[in-house]
Design a protein around this motif. Structure first.
Motif, PDB file in Angstrom:
ATOM      1  N   GLN A   1       0.816  -1.217   0.000  1.00  0.00           N
ATOM      2  CA  GLN A   1       0.000   0.000   0.000  1.00  0.00           C
ATOM      3  C   GLN A   1       0.847   1.264   0.000  1.00  0.00           C
ATOM      4  OE1 GLN A   1      -3.067  -0.691  -0.452  1.00  0.00           O
ATOM      5  NE2 GLN A   1      -3.166  -2.802   0.290  1.00  0.00           N
ATOM      6  N   LEU A   2       2.078   1.161   0.462  1.00  0.00           N
ATOM      7  CA  LEU A   2       2.882   2.359   0.690  1.00  0.00           C
ATOM      8  C   LEU A   2       3.216   3.147  -0.578  1.00  0.00           C
ATOM      9  CD1 LEU A   2       5.262   1.186   3.548  1.00  0.00           C
ATOM     10  CD2 LEU A   2       3.145   2.511   3.711  1.00  0.00           C
ATOM     11  N   PRO A   3       3.635   2.506  -1.690  1.00  0.00           N
ATOM     12  CA  PRO A   3       3.919   3.320  -2.873  1.00  0.00           C
ATOM     13  C   PRO A   3       2.722   4.126  -3.367  1.00  0.00           C
ATOM     14  CG  PRO A   3       4.970   1.179  -3.069  1.00  0.00           C
ATOM     15  CD  PRO A   3       4.070   1.106  -1.870  1.00  0.00           C
ATOM     16  N   PHE A   4       1.519   3.597  -3.212  1.00  0.00           N
ATOM     17  CA  PHE A   4       0.331   4.377  -3.570  1.00  0.00           C
ATOM     18  C   PHE A   4       0.198   5.588  -2.653  1.00  0.00           C
ATOM     19  CE2 PHE A   4      -0.971   0.289  -5.442  1.00  0.00           C
ATOM     20  CZ  PHE A   4      -1.433   0.723  -6.678  1.00  0.00           C
ATOM     21  N   LEU A   5       0.336   5.364  -1.362  1.00  0.00           N
ATOM     22  CA  LEU A   5       0.234   6.470  -0.410  1.00  0.00           C
ATOM     23  C   LEU A   5       1.330   7.505  -0.641  1.00  0.00           C
ATOM     24  CD1 LEU A   5      -0.536   4.292   2.722  1.00  0.00           C
ATOM     25  CD2 LEU A   5      -2.081   6.010   1.754  1.00  0.00           C
TER      26      LEU A   5
ATOM     27  N   SER B   1       2.750   8.211  -3.381  1.00  0.00           N
ATOM     28  CA  SER B   1       2.534   8.901  -4.654  1.00  0.00           C
ATOM     29  C   SER B   1       1.403   9.920  -4.583  1.00  0.00           C
ATOM     30  CB  SER B   1       2.219   7.873  -5.755  1.00  0.00           C
ATOM     31  OG  SER B   1       3.308   7.001  -5.950  1.00  0.00           O
ATOM     32  N   VAL B   2       0.417   9.675  -3.707  1.00  0.00           N
ATOM     33  CA  VAL B   2      -0.766  10.539  -3.643  1.00  0.00           C
ATOM     34  C   VAL B   2      -0.647  11.605  -2.564  1.00  0.00           C
ATOM     35  CG1 VAL B   2      -3.251  10.597  -3.203  1.00  0.00           C
ATOM     36  CG2 VAL B   2      -2.280   8.752  -4.578  1.00  0.00           C
ATOM     37  N   LEU B   3      -0.135  11.215  -1.404  1.00  0.00           N
ATOM     38  CA  LEU B   3      -0.077  12.143  -0.282  1.00  0.00           C
ATOM     39  C   LEU B   3       1.239  12.913  -0.262  1.00  0.00           C
ATOM     40  CD1 LEU B   3      -1.541   9.875   2.546  1.00  0.00           C
ATOM     41  CD2 LEU B   3      -2.769  11.381   0.954  1.00  0.00           C
ATOM     42  N   ARG B   4       1.305  13.903   0.599  1.00  0.00           N
ATOM     43  CA  ARG B   4       2.544  14.641   0.806  1.00  0.00           C
ATOM     44  C   ARG B   4       3.245  14.025   2.022  1.00  0.00           C
ATOM     45  NH1 ARG B   4      -0.626  20.349  -0.408  1.00  0.00           N
ATOM     46  NH2 ARG B   4      -1.206  19.761  -2.535  1.00  0.00           N
ATOM     47  N   ASP B   5       3.710  14.817   2.944  1.00  0.00           N
ATOM     48  CA  ASP B   5       4.362  14.258   4.126  1.00  0.00           C
ATOM     49  C   ASP B   5       3.323  13.618   5.039  1.00  0.00           C
ATOM     50  OD1 ASP B   5       6.812  15.113   3.253  1.00  0.00           O
ATOM     51  OD2 ASP B   5       6.682  17.036   4.298  1.00  0.00           O
ATOM     52  N   PHE B   6       3.564  12.376   5.441  1.00  0.00           N
ATOM     53  CA  PHE B   6       2.652  11.724   6.370  1.00  0.00           C
ATOM     54  C   PHE B   6       3.429  10.727   7.218  1.00  0.00           C
ATOM     55  CE2 PHE B   6       2.794   8.897   2.755  1.00  0.00           C
ATOM     56  CZ  PHE B   6       2.696   7.614   3.276  1.00  0.00           C
ATOM     57  N   THR B   7       2.884  10.449   8.398  1.00  0.00           N
ATOM     58  CA  THR B   7       3.436   9.417   9.256  1.00  0.00           C
ATOM     59  C   THR B   7       2.565   8.178   9.168  1.00  0.00           C
ATOM     60  OG1 THR B   7       2.203  10.223  11.172  1.00  0.00           O
ATOM     61  CG2 THR B   7       4.441  11.076  10.856  1.00  0.00           C
ATOM     62  N   LEU B   8       3.095   7.066   9.675  1.00  0.00           N
ATOM     63  CA  LEU B   8       2.455   5.773   9.488  1.00  0.00           C
ATOM     64  C   LEU B   8       2.278   5.064  10.823  1.00  0.00           C
ATOM     65  CD1 LEU B   8       1.606   3.672   7.235  1.00  0.00           C
ATOM     66  CD2 LEU B   8       3.926   2.749   7.458  1.00  0.00           C
ATOM     67  N   VAL B   9       1.129   4.392  10.972  1.00  0.00           N
ATOM     68  CA  VAL B   9       0.909   3.485  12.095  1.00  0.00           C
ATOM     69  C   VAL B   9       0.575   2.120  11.500  1.00  0.00           C
ATOM     70  CG1 VAL B   9      -0.317   3.059  14.258  1.00  0.00           C
ATOM     71  CG2 VAL B   9      -0.035   5.406  13.431  1.00  0.00           C
ATOM     72  N   PRO B  10       1.577   1.269  11.289  1.00  0.00           N
ATOM     73  CA  PRO B  10       1.343  -0.027  10.653  1.00  0.00           C
ATOM     74  C   PRO B  10       1.019  -1.106  11.683  1.00  0.00           C
ATOM     75  CG  PRO B  10       3.692   0.411  10.786  1.00  0.00           C
ATOM     76  CD  PRO B  10       2.999   1.528  11.522  1.00  0.00           C
ATOM     77  N   LEU B  11      -0.091  -1.793  11.483  1.00  0.00           N
ATOM     78  CA  LEU B  11      -0.549  -2.814  12.420  1.00  0.00           C
ATOM     79  C   LEU B  11      -0.837  -4.109  11.670  1.00  0.00           C
ATOM     80  CD1 LEU B  11      -2.890  -0.449  14.393  1.00  0.00           C
ATOM     81  CD2 LEU B  11      -1.052  -1.754  15.468  1.00  0.00           C
TER      82      LEU B  11
END
Length: 268
Positions: free
Chosen positions: A134-138, A140-150
């Motif tokens: 999912q990360l390459p899509f995110l 490519s679409v979003l700007r700076d963001f943090t992640l909470v992977p579960l």
């Protein structure tokens, strides 16, 4: 510590330029459109891009209008590679793909510290593809963001929903559930089974089998939380590997479903 890519070169291109171009093409799907309400959550598939990318692309394209708003992504997917009791956070401080690193949201980690169903497991994340793809899509679409992977293992719908409630936030927070649908049915049987599964999700009826979706547990948690917040679900795309790049004798189903904020969502 960085969680290095484990699925690059298998599920998606390992070369950054090719990956960027591939994702850009998938985001241009004719099914992609900007909806009236902000997307708070979405369900997206996690197979190789040649198989499920045409379904994931339209879902992520919906986020373009929110690119300047979303600053945190709560990403949940099934734990395929290692047994987990509850929901597993990584040991890493960032997740890497060929497109760069995404930092883990340390404030969110602290907010989950007292929840007994949340554990830390490097093993659960080391080879897990459901979150990584999912990360390459995110990125490519979003700007700076943090992640909470579960990585979700043996957990009840309520345990998942309670975690989502703690992290729900406002328009700066997006929830992504990574899941495929049916696995290895003949084409016609898969179409029928997946349509029934999608109708259950759109009707806020919990799934009762991993045969319906490998991510049934995180999906069910989302359904509880999204129903409480009165989000409006909408099917973006539905097909299977027989429609994209696979043999129709044994297919895997894919759906993209978005959950949009409505006026009622803000009445709590």
């Amino acid at each position: 510590m960085v969680r290095e890519p484990a699925a690059a070169g298998m599920f998606y291109p390992a070369d950054a330029a090719i990956l960027r171009q591939t994702v850009a093409q998938l985001l241009k799907s004719p099914e992609a459109s900007i909806e009236a309400g902000p997307v708070k959550a979405l369900i997206a598939p996690h197979a190789g891009y040649v198989y499920s990318g045409p379904v994931a692309g339209p879902a992520y394209a919906q986020l373009a209008a929110q690119a300047g708003t979303i600053r945190r992504v709560i990403l949940l997917g099934p734990a395929h590679r290692a047994p987990v009791r509850g929901l597993a956070l990584p040991e890493a401080e960032s997740f890497a793909t060929p497109l760069g690193e995404v930092p883990i949201d340390r404030d969110a980690i602290r907010a989950l510290a007292d929840m007994p169903q949340v554990v830390v497991s490097g093993a659960a994340h080391a080879q897990e593809h459901s979150l990584e793809v999912q990360l390459p899509f995110l990125q490519s679409v979003l700007r700076d963001f943090t992640l909470v992977p579960l990585a979700v293992g043996d957990a009840t719908a309520k345990e998942v929903a309670d975690v989502l409630e703690v992290l729900w936030g406002g328009p700066e927070t997006l929830i992504v559930i990574s899941s495929d649908l049916s696995h290895y049915l003949p084409y016609a049987a898969a179409r029928q089974a997946d349509q029934e599964t999608v109708e259950r999700i759109l009707g806020y009826r919990l799934l009762d089998s991993f045969e319906q979706a490998c991510g049934a547990l995180p999906i069910n948690g989302l359904l509880l939380a999204a129903n409480r917040h009165r989000l409006a679900p909408k099917l973006v795309s539905l097909c299977n590997s027989g429609d994209t790049a696979g043999d129709r004798r044994r297919v895997v189903g894919y759906a993209a479903i978005e959950f949009m904020e409505s006026q009622d969502s803000h009445d709590d």
